[in-house]
Motif scaffolding. Structure first.
Motif, short mmCIF file in Angstrom:
data_model
loop_
_atom_site.label_atom_id
_atom_site.label_comp_id
_atom_site.label_asym_id
_atom_site.label_seq_id
_atom_site.Cartn_x
_atom_site.Cartn_y
_atom_site.Cartn_z
N UNK A 200 0.81 -1.30 -0.10
CA UNK A 200 -0.08 0.03 0.03
C UNK A 200 1.15 1.35 -0.04
N UNK A 201 1.75 1.32 0.95
CA UNK A 201 2.73 2.43 0.80
C UNK A 201 3.53 2.70 -0.35
N UNK A 202 3.93 1.59 -1.21
CA UNK A 202 4.71 1.72 -2.32
C UNK A 202 3.54 2.17 -3.52
N UNK A 203 2.53 1.86 -3.28
CA UNK A 203 1.36 2.16 -4.41
C UNK A 203 1.15 3.72 -4.13
N UNK A 204 0.89 4.00 -2.82
CA UNK A 204 0.73 5.44 -2.60
C UNK A 204 1.61 6.34 -2.83
N UNK A 205 2.86 6.06 -2.63
CA UNK A 205 4.18 7.05 -3.14
C UNK A 205 4.40 7.01 -4.41
N UNK A 206 3.97 5.67 -5.37
CA UNK A 206 4.28 5.79 -6.76
C UNK A 206 3.22 6.69 -7.33
N UNK A 207 1.86 6.53 -6.87
CA UNK A 207 0.73 7.59 -7.17
C UNK A 207 1.09 9.12 -7.11
N UNK A 208 1.71 9.36 -5.68
CA UNK A 208 2.17 10.49 -5.66
C UNK A 208 2.93 11.45 -6.60
N UNK A 209 3.91 10.46 -7.11
CA UNK A 209 4.90 10.80 -7.99
C UNK A 209 4.55 10.67 -9.55
N UNK A 210 3.30 10.30 -9.80
CA UNK A 210 2.99 10.01 -11.20
C UNK A 210 3.13 8.92 -11.67
N UNK A 211 3.63 7.78 -10.84
CA UNK A 211 3.86 6.48 -11.22
C UNK A 211 2.86 5.47 -10.96
N UNK A 212 3.14 4.21 -11.25
CA UNK A 212 2.57 3.07 -10.87
C UNK A 212 3.04 1.96 -10.25
N UNK A 213 2.79 1.56 -9.07
CA UNK A 213 3.16 0.26 -8.63
C UNK A 213 2.23 -1.05 -8.32
N UNK A 214 2.49 -2.18 -9.19
CA UNK A 214 1.62 -3.06 -9.29
C UNK A 214 2.22 -4.27 -8.78
N UNK A 215 1.41 -5.35 -8.59
CA UNK A 215 2.03 -6.85 -8.06
C UNK A 215 1.19 -7.61 -8.62
N UNK A 216 1.73 -8.77 -9.05
CA UNK A 216 0.78 -9.96 -9.71
C UNK A 216 1.53 -11.13 -9.69
N UNK A 217 0.66 -12.22 -10.06
CA UNK A 217 1.58 -13.57 -10.09
C UNK A 217 1.65 -14.10 -11.54
N UNK A 218 1.31 -13.24 -12.29
CA UNK A 218 1.24 -13.73 -13.82
C UNK A 218 2.31 -13.10 -14.55
N UNK A 219 3.04 -13.69 -15.46
CA UNK A 219 4.24 -13.48 -16.16
C UNK A 219 3.92 -12.51 -17.17
#
Ligand code: CP
Ligand code: NVA
Length: 333
Positions: A200-219
């Motif tokens: 959650x913190x990574x996603x919030x920080x990325x959003x704040x700086x105009x980026x995206x943090x995502x995580x998933x299991x599928x390549x």
């Protein structure tokens, strides 16, 4: 905006603002250019730096030593044995001793709290050269290398980390990427995801700086349109070797193969690794893993590692240039 990093410690990338990260990358590029041109000016004359290594290292130690020598500084290497650290003297006491003698301290070891104690009590800049939780100087080199291999700004790049999603390199890349507003994806089995609050913190920080943090299991969706595919070892230094069978079971589907690189659908996609890498059987560990599990490689195939897409040795070289920038910015006149 004027940037002043004098006297600062870097224990994680959270210690640097996005502008400070960009400043260090520009300084590293200038220092690299000056070294190549033979015009480098020493800005660390008469400085002394302690290099504490409680874990092995090739790149980080060499990077700190050569960066220091190029800039006129001296270093003392303090290895896993031969000092009193840990068994007879606490980190707090060690910090107060070394801080009286040295102008800066690098620390590679286990708990993040150790490098925090050093920074709290030494009174001189402290640099994290890798802990179980973070590897910030690696990421500075990685970002420098990425800028050398694309025309894009960091904020326009797409990076996919494939493998152990909660290891020190993955977490530091994610932290740095969130700061500079990158599209950063972790592709990892759910069992190896960071804790929910970290995500959650990574996603919030990325959003704040105009980026995206995502995580998933599928390549496939994870690496689609990636400019850079990054991986790291499946078992980090200090982790219990008894975890090998489980780690191999979880991570074998995440080996970076030519198919994974092709799945980016980006003919210019590059392969990255902090190194050392298990891409063949030609090491003691590689041979043992082959005997026990029948694997020729682990996190990356030899084909990808040795391919034209691989920029791993550029990353390794840039460790030195970015560490030099950090030393000059925090200690230089
Ligand atoms: N990537 C990296 O930190 O390498 P070393 O372990 O050789 O220092
Ligand atoms: N995750 C790896 C990185 C080595 C540079 C480790 O901690 O061993």
């Amino acid at each position: 905006m004027s940037i002043n990093l004098h006297g600062r410690s870097v224990l994680t990338l959270d210690d640097l603002s996005p502008d400070e990260i960009r400043f260090l990358l520009r300084l590293a590029a200038d220092l690299k250019q000056a070294k190549l041109a033979g015009t480098e000016q020493p800005r660390l004359s008469r400085k002394n730096i302690a290099l504490i290594f409680e874990k092995d290292s090739t790149r980080t130690r060499s990077g700190f030593e050569v960066a220091a020598y190029d800039q006129g500084a001296h270093v003392t290497y303090i290895g896993p044995s031969g000092s009193h650290i840990g068994h007879k003297e606490t980190m707090k006491d060690t910090a107060r001793v070394l801080g009286r003698i040295y102008d800066a301290i690098e620390y590679r070891g286990f708990a993040q709290s150790s490098v925090e104690d050093l920074a709290k009590f030494a009174g001189v800049p402290v640099y994290n050269g890798l802990t179980n939780e973070a590897h910030p100087t690696q990421v500075l080199a990685d970002f420098m290398t990425m800028r050398e291999f694309t025309h894009k700004h960091l904020s326009d790049m797409v990076m996919a980390f494939v493998g152990d999603g909660r290891d020190n390199v993955a977490l530091s890349l994610a932290t740095g990427a969130a700061k500079v507003g990158m599209d950063f994806r972790v592709v990892s089995p759910r069992e190896l995801w960071p804790a929910p609050d970290v995500i959650e913190n990574l996603a919030a920080e990325a959003r704040k700086n105009g980026g995206v943090f995502s995580i998933g299991e599928h390549i496939r969706p994870g690496v689609l349109r990636a400019d850079f595919v990054y991986t790291d070892v499946w078992l980090s230094m200090g982790e219990d070797e008894a975890a090998w069978p489980d780690r191999i079971r979880l991570l074998s589907p995440y080996c970076v193969t030519t198919d994974v690189m092709t799945a980016t659908e980006n003919p210019y996609a590059k392969f990255m690794h902090c190194l050392p890498a298990f891409h063949d059987r030609n090491t003691d560990v590689g041979a043992r893993i082959f005997q026990r599990f029948g694997l020729d490689c682990m996190e990356v195939t030899d084909e990808v590692f040795e391919s034209k897409t691989s920029i791993v040795f550029d990353q390794a070289e840039n460790r030195m240039h970015t560490i030099k920038a950090l030393l000059v910015a925090t200690m230089g006149g």
